[in-house]
Motif scaffolding. Sequence first.
Motif, PDB file in Angstrom:
ATOM      1  N   LEU A  48     -12.472  -5.980  -2.038  1.00  0.00           N
ATOM      2  CA  LEU A  48     -12.183  -4.842  -1.162  1.00  0.00           C
ATOM      3  C   LEU A  48     -10.688  -4.554  -1.127  1.00  0.00           C
ATOM      4  N   THR A  49      -9.890  -5.618  -1.045  1.00  0.00           N
ATOM      5  CA  THR A  49      -8.437  -5.468  -1.033  1.00  0.00           C
ATOM      6  C   THR A  49      -7.943  -4.786  -2.305  1.00  0.00           C
ATOM      7  N   ARG A  50      -8.467  -5.229  -3.457  1.00  0.00           N
ATOM      8  CA  ARG A  50      -8.065  -4.612  -4.717  1.00  0.00           C
ATOM      9  C   ARG A  50      -8.444  -3.140  -4.759  1.00  0.00           C
ATOM     10  N   GLY A  51      -9.599  -2.804  -4.223  1.00  0.00           N
ATOM     11  CA  GLY A  51     -10.023  -1.408  -4.203  1.00  0.00           C
ATOM     12  C   GLY A  51      -9.123  -0.537  -3.347  1.00  0.00           C
ATOM     13  N   VAL A  52      -8.723  -1.066  -2.178  1.00  0.00           N
ATOM     14  CA  VAL A  52      -7.830  -0.314  -1.296  1.00  0.00           C
ATOM     15  C   VAL A  52      -6.470  -0.123  -1.961  1.00  0.00           C
ATOM     16  N   ARG A  53      -5.948  -1.168  -2.580  1.00  0.00           N
ATOM     17  CA  ARG A  53      -4.646  -1.066  -3.236  1.00  0.00           C
ATOM     18  C   ARG A  53      -4.701  -0.091  -4.415  1.00  0.00           C
ATOM     19  N   GLN A  54      -5.806  -0.068  -5.123  1.00  0.00           N
ATOM     20  CA  GLN A  54      -5.952   0.870  -6.241  1.00  0.00           C
ATOM     21  C   GLN A  54      -5.890   2.308  -5.761  1.00  0.00           C
ATOM     22  N   GLN A  55      -6.457   2.581  -4.583  1.00  0.00           N
ATOM     23  CA  GLN A  55      -6.445   3.935  -4.036  1.00  0.00           C
ATOM     24  C   GLN A  55      -5.040   4.371  -3.621  1.00  0.00           C
ATOM     25  N   PHE A  56      -4.292   3.467  -3.018  1.00  0.00           N
ATOM     26  CA  PHE A  56      -2.973   3.825  -2.501  1.00  0.00           C
ATOM     27  C   PHE A  56      -1.865   3.644  -3.533  1.00  0.00           C
ATOM     28  N   ASP A  57      -2.046   2.717  -4.463  1.00  0.00           N
ATOM     29  CA  ASP A  57      -1.003   2.396  -5.439  1.00  0.00           C
ATOM     30  C   ASP A  57      -1.642   2.233  -6.815  1.00  0.00           C
ATOM     31  N   PRO A  58      -2.119   3.328  -7.403  1.00  0.00           N
ATOM     32  CA  PRO A  58      -2.875   3.230  -8.659  1.00  0.00           C
ATOM     33  C   PRO A  58      -2.057   2.680  -9.832  1.00  0.00           C
ATOM     34  N   LYS A  59      -0.724   2.827  -9.788  1.00  0.00           N
ATOM     35  CA  LYS A  59       0.102   2.312 -10.877  1.00  0.00           C
ATOM     36  C   LYS A  59       0.504   0.848 -10.667  1.00  0.00           C
ATOM     37  N   GLY A  60       0.112   0.268  -9.525  1.00  0.00           N
ATOM     38  CA  GLY A  60       0.453  -1.119  -9.260  1.00  0.00           C
ATOM     39  C   GLY A  60       1.944  -1.359  -9.120  1.00  0.00           C
ATOM     40  N   LEU A  61       2.648  -0.438  -8.434  1.00  0.00           N
ATOM     41  CA  LEU A  61       4.102  -0.501  -8.343  1.00  0.00           C
ATOM     42  C   LEU A  61       4.613  -1.438  -7.279  1.00  0.00           C
ATOM     43  N   PHE A  62       3.951  -1.475  -6.111  1.00  0.00           N
ATOM     44  CA  PHE A  62       4.556  -2.037  -4.917  1.00  0.00           C
ATOM     45  C   PHE A  62       4.343  -3.543  -4.791  1.00  0.00           C
ATOM     46  N   ASN A  63       5.453  -4.270  -4.777  1.00  0.00           N
ATOM     47  CA  ASN A  63       5.453  -5.718  -4.541  1.00  0.00           C
ATOM     48  C   ASN A  63       4.303  -6.421  -5.258  1.00  0.00           C
ATOM     49  N   PRO A  64       4.191  -6.265  -6.581  1.00  0.00           N
ATOM     50  CA  PRO A  64       3.061  -6.867  -7.296  1.00  0.00           C
ATOM     51  C   PRO A  64       3.056  -8.386  -7.165  1.00  0.00           C
ATOM     52  N   GLY A  65       1.845  -8.932  -7.002  1.00  0.00           N
ATOM     53  CA  GLY A  65       1.696 -10.374  -6.905  1.00  0.00           C
ATOM     54  C   GLY A  65       1.950 -10.945  -5.524  1.00  0.00           C
ATOM     55  N   LEU A  66       2.446 -10.130  -4.583  1.00  0.00           N
ATOM     56  CA  LEU A  66       2.794 -10.664  -3.275  1.00  0.00           C
ATOM     57  C   LEU A  66       1.571 -11.139  -2.495  1.00  0.00           C
ATOM     58  N   MET A  67       0.503 -10.346  -2.534  1.00  0.00           N
ATOM     59  CA  MET A  67      -0.680 -10.675  -1.731  1.00  0.00           C
ATOM     60  C   MET A  67      -1.891 -10.910  -2.625  1.00  0.00           C
TER      61      MET A  67
ATOM     62  N   LEU B 138       0.819  -1.222   0.000  1.00  0.00           N
ATOM     63  CA  LEU B 138       0.000   0.000   0.000  1.00  0.00           C
ATOM     64  C   LEU B 138       0.844   1.260   0.000  1.00  0.00           C
ATOM     65  N   GLY B 139       2.047   1.173   0.485  1.00  0.00           N
ATOM     66  CA  GLY B 139       2.942   2.316   0.567  1.00  0.00           C
ATOM     67  C   GLY B 139       4.247   1.884   1.203  1.00  0.00           C
ATOM     68  N   ILE B 140       5.254   2.735   1.095  1.00  0.00           N
ATOM     69  CA  ILE B 140       6.568   2.421   1.644  1.00  0.00           C
ATOM     70  C   ILE B 140       6.759   3.246   2.913  1.00  0.00           C
ATOM     71  N   LEU B 141       6.830   2.570   4.031  1.00  0.00           N
ATOM     72  CA  LEU B 141       6.954   3.242   5.322  1.00  0.00           C
ATOM     73  C   LEU B 141       8.290   3.977   5.429  1.00  0.00           C
ATOM     74  N   THR B 142       8.229   5.185   6.007  1.00  0.00           N
ATOM     75  CA  THR B 142       9.454   5.937   6.262  1.00  0.00           C
ATOM     76  C   THR B 142       9.630   6.285   7.744  1.00  0.00           C
ATOM     77  N   GLU B 143       8.528   6.294   8.495  1.00  0.00           N
ATOM     78  CA  GLU B 143       8.614   6.621   9.916  1.00  0.00           C
ATOM     79  C   GLU B 143       7.455   5.950  10.643  1.00  0.00           C
ATOM     80  N   VAL B 144       7.729   5.467  11.865  1.00  0.00           N
ATOM     81  CA  VAL B 144       6.687   4.822  12.665  1.00  0.00           C
ATOM     82  C   VAL B 144       6.800   5.288  14.112  1.00  0.00           C
ATOM     83  N   ALA B 145       5.661   5.347  14.786  1.00  0.00           N
ATOM     84  CA  ALA B 145       5.613   5.730  16.197  1.00  0.00           C
ATOM     85  C   ALA B 145       4.914   4.625  16.984  1.00  0.00           C
ATOM     86  N   PHE B 146       5.475   4.286  18.147  1.00  0.00           N
ATOM     87  CA  PHE B 146       4.938   3.212  18.983  1.00  0.00           C
ATOM     88  C   PHE B 146       4.664   3.696  20.394  1.00  0.00           C
TER      89      PHE B 146
END
Length: 374
Positions: free
Chosen positions: A354-373, A159-167
């Motif tokens: 639903l999963t495909r719809g969410v991925r389309q919103q965040f990664d419309p070009k289908g760039l990130f780890n295609p085929g993984l999930m 869905l995206g490439i994480l750059t920062e996280v808070a715990f």
Amino acid sequence: MSTIKTEAELAQYVAAATDPIRVIGGGTRGIVGMDGALSVAGIAGVELYEPGALTIVVKAGTPVAEVEALLAKSGQRLPFEPMDHRVLTGQGGTPTVGGMVAANVSGPRRFQAGACRDSLIGVRFVDGRGQVIRNGGRVMKNVTGYDLVKLMAGSFGTLGILTEVAFKVLPMPETGVTLILRGLDDVTAVAALSRALGSPFEVNGAANAPVGMGGAPETLLRLEGFAGSVAYRTDKLCALLADFGTVEVVDDTAAHDRIWAWVRDVRGLSEGGDDIWRVSVKPSDGPAVAAAARPNGALYDWGGGLVWLRVAPGTDVRARISGIAGHATIVRASAETRTQLGMFNPEPAPVAALTRGVRQQFDPKGLFNPGLMG
């Protein structure tokens, strides 16, 4: 493998990309091959740590060990006890915080302290358009966008490439002990774990090893907290479990820690070239999973609700345990087996849509780890 060192550089890279991007952190889980991958391990460092507020903010490429060492200096820890996959996968590299979040890595304490996503309170990530998105906050009381924060945990970089996280973090306990029952069959062992977990004695580790560290069946329970409380609960739990056999109490800190590191990292199944699967089911179904899967080795965690299996290469565990409700995921296998069987449990059609719809919103070009999930 290419390495990105800043969030701005990453955003520019994604915005200009037209070909698929295989994203990794430290490359320790063996999910995405190292050749041609894009590593974000260079985006590293601790941004903010406030022990009094029980919060820490780090860049996604920061090594998990570095974060744990920093927390330990203030007597604190990550609540969800992340495992180190290198023992199972045989990969090199260094586990990173971003990879841990992307895979929602959670250890034996999960059923009591929650998963990785339950301790996550904020994220920054680059979406498929090259936009930097910040969601959540840096303090526990700020829950704005909390669902999106949780959505990123377990998304495996799709869905995206994480750059920062808070715990949010928690204090370390004053002491801990391990209770061991020896020689139980799987069904009886899970019954013992269920009795302990149904008690008021605050068990936060419950595992069963048909072949334990000593080479024979070992059923393991963990108690942690203030010394007086642990002593009281130990006595009560030993009495509660007396009809399952003699309860051995391990109160040596080093031995206690070794036992749960062994469980956490599934070290008993690591050797050899067999495939490794993890199966999530209701605890009472755990023994049935192992019986149906006919593995070469097994380990039960979460009171029987998580079953690790070592099986012959190419074995379709899902086919063998069909009829038992749950999820079966490949953790270690050849690329051919991953392609043929799929790493993750197939989703029902409505969920997949639903999963495909969410991925389309965040990664419309289908760039990130295609085929993984899927």
